[in-house]
Design an enzyme around this catalytic site. Structure first.
Site, PDB file in Angstrom:
ATOM      1  N   SER A   1      -0.040 -26.297  44.450  1.00 23.31           N
ATOM      2  CA  SER A   1      -1.068 -26.331  43.363  1.00 23.31           C
ATOM      3  C   SER A   1      -0.671 -27.434  42.242  1.00 23.31           C
ATOM      4  O   SER A   1       0.054 -27.257  41.776  1.00 23.31           O
ATOM      5  CB  SER A   1      -1.088 -24.986  42.788  1.00 23.31           C
ATOM      6  OG  SER A   1      -2.094 -25.071  41.486  1.00 23.31           O
TER       7      SER A   1
ATOM      8  N   MET B   1      -5.592 -13.422  46.163  1.00 23.75           N
ATOM      9  CA  MET B   1      -4.846 -13.745  44.773  1.00 23.75           C
ATOM     10  C   MET B   1      -3.771 -12.655  44.543  1.00 23.75           C
ATOM     11  O   MET B   1      -3.923 -11.219  44.397  1.00 23.75           O
ATOM     12  CB  MET B   1      -5.824 -13.707  43.642  1.00 23.75           C
ATOM     13  CG  MET B   1      -6.786 -14.766  43.731  1.00 23.75           C
ATOM     14  SD  MET B   1      -6.132 -16.338  43.696  1.00 23.75           S
ATOM     15  CE  MET B   1      -5.342 -16.517  42.215  1.00 23.75           C
TER      16      MET B   1
ATOM     17  N   ASP C   1      -7.286 -26.365  42.087  1.00 25.99           N
ATOM     18  CA  ASP C   1      -7.733 -25.232  41.158  1.00 25.99           C
ATOM     19  C   ASP C   1      -8.757 -25.464  40.234  1.00 25.99           C
ATOM     20  O   ASP C   1      -8.802 -26.409  39.294  1.00 25.99           O
ATOM     21  CB  ASP C   1      -6.354 -24.734  40.396  1.00 25.99           C
ATOM     22  CG  ASP C   1      -5.644 -23.600  41.236  1.00 25.99           C
ATOM     23  OD1 ASP C   1      -6.130 -23.007  42.116  1.00 25.99           O
ATOM     24  OD2 ASP C   1      -4.467 -24.299  41.426  1.00 25.99           O
TER      25      ASP C   1
ATOM     26  N   MET D   1     -12.604 -21.344  41.271  1.00 23.65           N
ATOM     27  CA  MET D   1     -12.857 -20.259  40.357  1.00 23.65           C
ATOM     28  C   MET D   1     -13.964 -20.378  39.197  1.00 23.65           C
ATOM     29  O   MET D   1     -13.680 -20.561  38.316  1.00 23.65           O
ATOM     30  CB  MET D   1     -11.584 -20.004  39.625  1.00 23.65           C
ATOM     31  CG  MET D   1     -10.208 -19.508  40.577  1.00 23.65           C
ATOM     32  SD  MET D   1      -8.668 -19.774  39.959  1.00 23.65           S
ATOM     33  CE  MET D   1      -8.767 -21.694  40.387  1.00 23.65           C
TER      34      MET D   1
ATOM     35  N   HIS E   1      -3.586 -28.026  46.984  1.00 23.61           N
ATOM     36  CA  HIS E   1      -4.378 -26.911  46.346  1.00 23.61           C
ATOM     37  C   HIS E   1      -4.780 -27.482  45.130  1.00 23.61           C
ATOM     38  O   HIS E   1      -4.064 -27.820  43.968  1.00 23.61           O
ATOM     39  CB  HIS E   1      -3.389 -25.617  46.219  1.00 23.61           C
ATOM     40  CG  HIS E   1      -4.168 -24.502  45.938  1.00 23.61           C
ATOM     41  ND1 HIS E   1      -4.967 -23.711  46.832  1.00 23.61           N
ATOM     42  CD2 HIS E   1      -4.448 -23.881  44.699  1.00 23.61           C
ATOM     43  CE1 HIS E   1      -5.415 -22.857  46.103  1.00 23.61           C
ATOM     44  NE2 HIS E   1      -5.276 -22.753  45.012  1.00 23.61           N
TER      45      HIS E   1
ATOM     46  N   ASP F   1      -1.769 -16.720  46.659  1.00 27.56           N
ATOM     47  CA  ASP F   1      -1.752 -17.652  45.594  1.00 27.56           C
ATOM     48  C   ASP F   1      -1.441 -16.966  44.142  1.00 27.56           C
ATOM     49  O   ASP F   1      -2.132 -15.843  43.807  1.00 27.56           O
ATOM     50  CB  ASP F   1      -3.036 -18.317  45.374  1.00 27.56           C
ATOM     51  CG  ASP F   1      -3.357 -19.435  44.422  1.00 27.56           C
ATOM     52  OD1 ASP F   1      -2.442 -19.678  43.553  1.00 27.56           O
ATOM     53  OD2 ASP F   1      -4.374 -19.945  44.380  1.00 27.56           O
TER      54      ASP F   1
ATOM     55  N   HIS G   1      -9.798 -24.679  45.647  1.00 28.76           N
ATOM     56  CA  HIS G   1     -10.150 -23.110  45.093  1.00 28.76           C
ATOM     57  C   HIS G   1     -11.165 -22.996  44.222  1.00 28.76           C
ATOM     58  O   HIS G   1     -10.635 -23.408  42.837  1.00 28.76           O
ATOM     59  CB  HIS G   1      -8.762 -22.611  44.738  1.00 28.76           C
ATOM     60  CG  HIS G   1      -8.460 -21.144  44.288  1.00 28.76           C
ATOM     61  ND1 HIS G   1      -7.468 -20.747  43.810  1.00 28.76           N
ATOM     62  CD2 HIS G   1      -9.604 -20.257  44.310  1.00 28.76           C
ATOM     63  CE1 HIS G   1      -7.724 -19.564  43.582  1.00 28.76           C
ATOM     64  NE2 HIS G   1      -9.075 -19.192  43.884  1.00 28.76           N
TER      65      HIS G   1
ATOM     66  N   MET H   1     -11.694 -24.593  37.768  1.00 28.01           N
ATOM     67  CA  MET H   1     -11.911 -23.288  36.938  1.00 28.01           C
ATOM     68  C   MET H   1     -13.128 -23.742  35.945  1.00 28.01           C
ATOM     69  O   MET H   1     -12.939 -24.977  35.419  1.00 28.01           O
ATOM     70  CB  MET H   1     -10.475 -23.014  36.257  1.00 28.01           C
ATOM     71  CG  MET H   1      -9.436 -22.489  37.004  1.00 28.01           C
ATOM     72  SD  MET H   1      -8.083 -21.994  36.069  1.00 28.01           S
ATOM     73  CE  MET H   1      -6.544 -21.983  37.224  1.00 28.01           C
TER      74      MET H   1
HETATM   75  C1  DX5 Z   1      -4.221 -19.391  39.342  1.00 21.70           C
HETATM   76  C2  DX5 Z   1      -4.574 -20.435  40.313  1.00 21.70           C
HETATM   77  C3  DX5 Z   1      -3.028 -20.894  41.152  1.00 21.70           C
HETATM   78  C4  DX5 Z   1      -1.909 -21.412  40.275  1.00 21.70           C
HETATM   79  C5  DX5 Z   1      -0.756 -21.052  40.690  1.00 21.70           C
HETATM   80  O1  DX5 Z   1      -5.442 -19.055  38.943  1.00 21.70           O
HETATM   81  O2  DX5 Z   1      -5.205 -20.266  41.517  1.00 21.70           O
HETATM   82  O3  DX5 Z   1      -3.283 -21.910  42.335  1.00 21.70           O
HETATM   83  O4  DX5 Z   1      -1.797 -22.778  40.213  1.00 21.70           O
HETATM   84  O5  DX5 Z   1       0.204 -21.073  39.970  1.00 21.70           O
HETATM   85  P1  DX5 Z   1       1.723 -20.320  40.207  1.00 21.70           P
HETATM   86  O6  DX5 Z   1       2.159 -21.021  41.637  1.00 21.70           O
HETATM   87  O7  DX5 Z   1       2.719 -21.159  38.995  1.00 21.70           O
HETATM   88  O8  DX5 Z   1       1.803 -19.053  40.018  1.00 21.70           O
HETATM   89 ZN    ZN Z   2      -5.469 -21.526  43.421  1.00 17.07          ZN
END
Ligand code: DX5
Ligand code: ZN
Length: 216
Positions: A9, A141, A36, A69, A34, A176, A67, A38
């Site tokens: 990620s 998750m 993310d 969110m 990956h 994740d 991903h 948001m």
């Molecule tokens: C959290 C994200 C993850 C995040 C994971 O909302 O979806 O992908 O980057 O980070 P780590 O591996 O540090 O928990």
């Molecule tokens: Zn993620």
């Protein structure tokens, strides 16, 4: 089951040198990247948008595991697909009805890319059983979405076997949040075959060693 897919990620990467961080992850053995996304509504944080995905697409041939969110995922499927995402994973909780879930899945698939559905820690796995035949990937998750660097929630990983049991053999089950050399093995032994890791890889001083230690 086949090979375990490693998806670093980039949330924990240095955004000032993102292209380099991605190619370093590839050299370290990453299979996917990956991303993310948001929106500050579905989760409290704001991260990456369409233009960044477009630029990443130009800089790597790795699979872009995106991903979402975000609220209203249906609205953003097309821009992210056109920006070059190979996988679009949205949240079950972001949809108002089962009909909407199906619409989002079909919309993603209409761009010829893979569709994933994700559940947050408090969502029970049976909520997504009706969709298992339609998706390519389920993302379980193992932290509350929103931030990197949180602690792995063991209870969440216990959802994996029931999903695996109900699904066809080629369904990808991804985890994740809080994935490291210990929690990765808990997840793979329960039936996960794709591991997202952010801080464990990007905050380490040897990405190759970190990737390898997720597997053995
Ligand atoms: C959290 C994200 C993850 C995040 C994971 O909302 O979806 O992908 O980057 O980070 P780590 O591996 O540090 O928990
Ligand atoms: Zn993620």
């Amino acid at each position: 089951m086949g090979k375990t897919i490693i998806s670093p990620s980039i949330l924990s990467a240095d955004f000032a040198k993102l292209g380099q961080e991605i190619s370093d992850a590839k050299d370290a053995g990453a299979d996917w990247i990956h991303i993310d996304v948001m929106d500050g509504h579905f989760v409290p944080n704001i991260t990456i948008g369409v233009p960044v995905v477009k630029s990443i697409r130009k800089s790597t041939d790795l699979i872009l595991d995106t991903h979402l969110m975000i609220e209203n995922p249906q609205k953003y499927v097309e821009p992210f697909a056109k920006a070059g995402a190979d996988i679009l994973t949205f949240h079950y909780e972001a949809c108002k009805s089962d009909a909407e879930v199906i619409e989002v899945i079909n919309h993603i698939k209409s761009f010829g890319i893979k569709a994933g559905i994700s559940i947050k820690p408090k969502t029970q796995p049976d909520s997504i059983f009706p969709f298992l035949e339609m998706v390519d990937l389920v993302l379980v998750m193992t932290v509350e979405p929103g931030f990197g660097g949180q602690e792995f929630m063991h209870d969440c990983a216990q959802k994996i076997p029931s999903i695996r049991e109900k699904s066809r053999e080629d369904l990808i089950i991804q985890v994740d949040g809080g994935i490291n050399n210990i929690t990765s093995k808990i997840c793979t032994s329960l039936g996960a075959n794709s591991l997202v890791a952010g801080s464990y890889i990007y905050k380490s001083d040897d990405y190759k060693k970190a990737v390898r230690s997720l597997l053995n």
